[in-house]
Design a protein around this motif. Structure first.
Motif, short mmCIF file in Angstrom:
data_model
loop_
_atom_site.label_atom_id
_atom_site.label_comp_id
_atom_site.label_asym_id
_atom_site.label_seq_id
_atom_site.Cartn_x
_atom_site.Cartn_y
_atom_site.Cartn_z
N ALA A 20 0.84 -1.20 0.00
CA ALA A 20 0.00 0.00 0.00
C ALA A 20 0.88 1.26 0.00
N SER A 73 -6.60 -2.78 8.89
CA SER A 73 -6.12 -1.95 7.78
C SER A 73 -6.31 -0.47 8.08
N LEU A 128 -5.73 -1.86 0.30
CA LEU A 128 -6.06 -1.86 1.72
C LEU A 128 -7.34 -2.64 2.02
#
Length: 147
Positions: A20, A73, A128
């Motif tokens: 990410a 997350s 994510l």
């Protein structure tokens, strides 16, 4: 006490946070990409995966496990953005951009907001969200399988 669920959660969310951060850094100009951002995000992901998701143990079902993965997350995003904002504030304060301690500390929130707005990109959000769900499911599987 280490468990299989903690190990799986730590590893999966470290990898998730790294990728990410990689997708996030790819959108930034080459001159503004902070050093160590990917590594800091990976360590944050490992620590939060281990402590928030892995420590919970077994959930009642896989739906709750997926929700716990999404929550993890979200925690990773918040903490990684906070660490990034503090890093950028310290870098700017060394350059003499602030006139006092309070101005420097308040700038952390401005930087947090500005960097957070840059985070809202489809590829980063997909990593994510999908990674959080898959990480929660994998952690639940490990907790059921090895406990």
């Amino acid at each position: 006490m280490p468990t299989a669920a903690k190990l799986v959660a730590g590893v999966i969310f470290a990898v998730l946070a790294f990728f990410a951060a990689q997708a996030y850094a790819a959108q930034l100009p080459a001159t503004s990409s902070p050093a160590w951002m990917r590594e800091i995000a990976a360590v944050t992901g490992a620590v939060l995966g281990w402590s928030t998701l892995g420590a919970k143990g077994r959930h009642q079902n896989f739906g709750k496990a997926a929700g716990a993965g999404l929550r993890t997350s979200l925690f990773i995003v918040i903490w990684a953005l906070l660490f990034l904002a503090i890093y950028l504030m310290l870098k700017r304060s060394i350059s003499g951009k602030y006139h006092g301690l309070v101005e420097a500390l308040l700038s952390v929130f401005d930087i947090f907001y500005a960097q957070g707005r840059l985070l809202v990109q489809p590829d980063v959000l997909l990593i994510l969200l999908a990674g959080g769900v898959l990480g929660g499911l994998a952690t639940e599987w490990a907790a059921r399988r090895f406990t």
